[in-house]
Design a protein around this motif. Structure first.
Motif, PDB file in Angstrom:
ATOM      1  N   GLU A   8       4.471 -12.123   5.425  1.00 23.69           N
ATOM      2  CA  GLU A   8       4.643 -11.130   4.478  1.00 23.69           C
ATOM      3  C   GLU A   8       3.305 -11.224   3.299  1.00 23.69           C
ATOM      4  N   LEU A   9       2.772 -12.365   3.335  1.00 19.34           N
ATOM      5  CA  LEU A   9       1.490 -12.520   2.508  1.00 19.34           C
ATOM      6  C   LEU A   9       0.461 -11.757   3.089  1.00 19.34           C
ATOM      7  N   LYS A  10       0.314 -11.950   4.594  1.00 12.40           N
ATOM      8  CA  LYS A  10      -0.955 -11.367   5.169  1.00 12.40           C
ATOM      9  C   LYS A  10      -1.051  -9.724   4.976  1.00 12.40           C
ATOM     10  N   ARG A  11       0.290  -9.367   5.308  1.00 15.74           N
ATOM     11  CA  ARG A  11       0.600  -7.721   4.908  1.00 15.74           C
ATOM     12  C   ARG A  11       0.261  -7.394   3.455  1.00 15.74           C
ATOM     13  N   ALA A  12       0.785  -8.427   2.431  1.00 18.94           N
ATOM     14  CA  ALA A  12       0.517  -7.950   1.240  1.00 18.94           C
ATOM     15  C   ALA A  12      -0.822  -7.938   0.757  1.00 18.94           C
ATOM     16  N   ASN A  13      -1.854  -8.597   1.548  1.00 15.29           N
ATOM     17  CA  ASN A  13      -3.249  -8.836   1.290  1.00 15.29           C
ATOM     18  C   ASN A  13      -3.976  -7.877   1.696  1.00 15.29           C
ATOM     19  N   ARG A  14      -3.485  -6.901   2.579  1.00 10.38           N
ATOM     20  CA  ARG A  14      -4.261  -5.552   3.127  1.00 10.38           C
ATOM     21  C   ARG A  14      -5.035  -4.757   1.937  1.00 10.38           C
ATOM     22  N   THR A  15      -6.081  -4.265   2.719  1.00 10.03           N
ATOM     23  CA  THR A  15      -6.821  -3.285   1.477  1.00 10.03           C
ATOM     24  C   THR A  15      -6.084  -1.924   1.383  1.00 10.03           C
ATOM     25  N   LEU A  16      -6.224  -1.272   0.507  1.00 11.19           N
ATOM     26  CA  LEU A  16      -5.598  -0.154   0.379  1.00 11.19           C
ATOM     27  C   LEU A  16      -6.993   0.745  -0.255  1.00 11.19           C
ATOM     28  N   LEU A  17      -7.261   1.664   0.234  1.00 14.25           N
ATOM     29  CA  LEU A  17      -8.477   2.757  -0.240  1.00 14.25           C
ATOM     30  C   LEU A  17      -7.733   4.100  -0.424  1.00 14.25           C
ATOM     31  N   VAL A  18      -7.975   4.550  -1.794  1.00 12.57           N
ATOM     32  CA  VAL A  18      -7.680   5.505  -2.187  1.00 12.57           C
ATOM     33  C   VAL A  18      -8.605   6.612  -2.604  1.00 12.57           C
ATOM     34  N   LYS A  19      -8.325   7.957  -1.864  1.00 12.80           N
ATOM     35  CA  LYS A  19      -9.537   8.960  -2.180  1.00 12.80           C
ATOM     36  C   LYS A  19      -8.595  10.103  -2.880  1.00 12.80           C
ATOM     37  N   LEU A  20      -9.166  10.603  -3.967  1.00 14.36           N
ATOM     38  CA  LEU A  20      -8.344  11.547  -4.837  1.00 14.36           C
ATOM     39  C   LEU A  20      -8.608  12.743  -4.405  1.00 14.36           C
ATOM     40  N   GLY A  21      -7.560  13.705  -4.611  1.00 18.53           N
ATOM     41  CA  GLY A  21      -7.777  15.125  -3.977  1.00 18.53           C
ATOM     42  C   GLY A  21      -7.675  16.145  -5.118  1.00 18.53           C
ATOM     43  N   VAL A  22      -7.998  17.316  -5.245  1.00 17.14           N
ATOM     44  CA  VAL A  22      -7.906  18.234  -6.235  1.00 17.14           C
ATOM     45  C   VAL A  22      -7.063  19.595  -5.768  1.00 17.14           C
ATOM     46  N   VAL A  23      -6.331  19.834  -6.548  1.00 14.89           N
ATOM     47  CA  VAL A  23      -5.584  21.374  -6.334  1.00 14.89           C
ATOM     48  C   VAL A  23      -6.227  22.112  -7.510  1.00 14.89           C
ATOM     49  N   ALA A  24      -7.093  23.159  -7.021  1.00 17.22           N
ATOM     50  CA  ALA A  24      -7.878  24.063  -7.673  1.00 17.22           C
ATOM     51  C   ALA A  24      -7.072  25.315  -8.097  1.00 17.22           C
ATOM     52  N   ALA A  25      -6.253  25.161  -9.128  1.00 18.85           N
ATOM     53  CA  ALA A  25      -5.512  26.236  -9.210  1.00 18.85           C
ATOM     54  C   ALA A  25      -6.282  27.226 -10.309  1.00 18.85           C
ATOM     55  N   ILE A  26      -6.583  28.557 -10.222  1.00 20.13           N
ATOM     56  CA  ILE A  26      -7.294  29.268 -11.245  1.00 20.13           C
ATOM     57  C   ILE A  26      -6.270  30.135 -11.972  1.00 20.13           C
ATOM     58  N   MET A  27      -4.733  30.155 -11.726  1.00 24.47           N
ATOM     59  CA  MET A  27      -3.985  30.773 -12.569  1.00 24.47           C
ATOM     60  C   MET A  27      -2.580  29.756 -12.056  1.00 24.47           C
ATOM     61  N   LYS A  79       0.846  -4.341  16.039  1.00 24.41           N
ATOM     62  CA  LYS A  79      -0.159  -4.822  15.675  1.00 24.41           C
ATOM     63  C   LYS A  79      -1.626  -4.103  15.965  1.00 24.41           C
ATOM     64  N   ASP A  80      -1.561  -3.370  16.821  1.00 22.71           N
ATOM     65  CA  ASP A  80      -2.898  -2.445  17.242  1.00 22.71           C
ATOM     66  C   ASP A  80      -3.257  -1.337  15.996  1.00 22.71           C
ATOM     67  N   VAL A  81      -2.269  -1.310  15.012  1.00 23.42           N
ATOM     68  CA  VAL A  81      -2.332  -0.207  14.210  1.00 23.42           C
ATOM     69  C   VAL A  81      -3.021  -0.867  13.060  1.00 23.42           C
ATOM     70  N   ASN A  82      -4.524  -0.612  12.908  1.00 25.81           N
ATOM     71  CA  ASN A  82      -5.029  -1.480  11.781  1.00 25.81           C
ATOM     72  C   ASN A  82      -5.575  -0.528  10.513  1.00 25.81           C
ATOM     73  N   THR A  83      -5.320   0.644  10.750  1.00 24.37           N
ATOM     74  CA  THR A  83      -5.659   1.841   9.528  1.00 24.37           C
ATOM     75  C   THR A  83      -4.562   2.772   9.558  1.00 24.37           C
ATOM     76  N   ILE A  84      -3.919   3.040   8.479  1.00 22.81           N
ATOM     77  CA  ILE A  84      -3.039   4.314   8.588  1.00 22.81           C
ATOM     78  C   ILE A  84      -3.637   5.092   7.453  1.00 22.81           C
ATOM     79  N   THR A  85      -3.734   6.562   7.799  1.00 25.70           N
ATOM     80  CA  THR A  85      -4.312   7.494   6.997  1.00 25.70           C
ATOM     81  C   THR A  85      -3.248   8.273   6.668  1.00 25.70           C
ATOM     82  N   LEU A  86      -2.927   8.540   5.091  1.00 31.92           N
ATOM     83  CA  LEU A  86      -1.795   9.205   4.430  1.00 31.92           C
ATOM     84  C   LEU A  86      -2.632  10.452   3.964  1.00 31.92           C
TER      85      LEU A  86
END
Length: 98
Positions: A8-27, A79-86
């Protein structure tokens, strides 16, 4: 105080990288986000507890806001899944503003 499982600790210490997106509404617009997972198998182990994608979102022109997602990753993730992209694709939908 209870002892924690070392896995549980090993999983909890994994890195989380967040990239922000934009909704470009003009109306004003209403839309809904649809999630995608990579690799595809990760979607079986990625459980969203709360997400902006659960409901329609209304936007004013040039509006910015935080749109949170709360999730857990099942410890049975292979275990072979090291990165998840959402990622999300935002689609305009008809209906009243939320």
């Amino acid at each position: 105080m209870t002892e924690r499982d070392p896995n549980e600790l090993k999983r909890a210490n994994r890195t989380l990288l967040v990239k922000l997106g934009v909704v470009a509404a003009i109306m004003p617009m209403t839309g809904q986000a649809v999630p995608s997972y990579g690799p595809r198998v990760a979607g079986e182990y990625f459980k969203k507890l709360d997400c902006f994608c659960f409901s329609k979102q209304g936007f004013e022109p040039h509006e910015t806001r935080r749109m949170p997602v709360v999730f857990v990753i099942d410890p049975k993730l292979p275990k072979d899944v090291n990165t998840i992209t959402l990622s999300y694709t935002f689609f305009e939908v008809e209906g009243n503003r939320s």
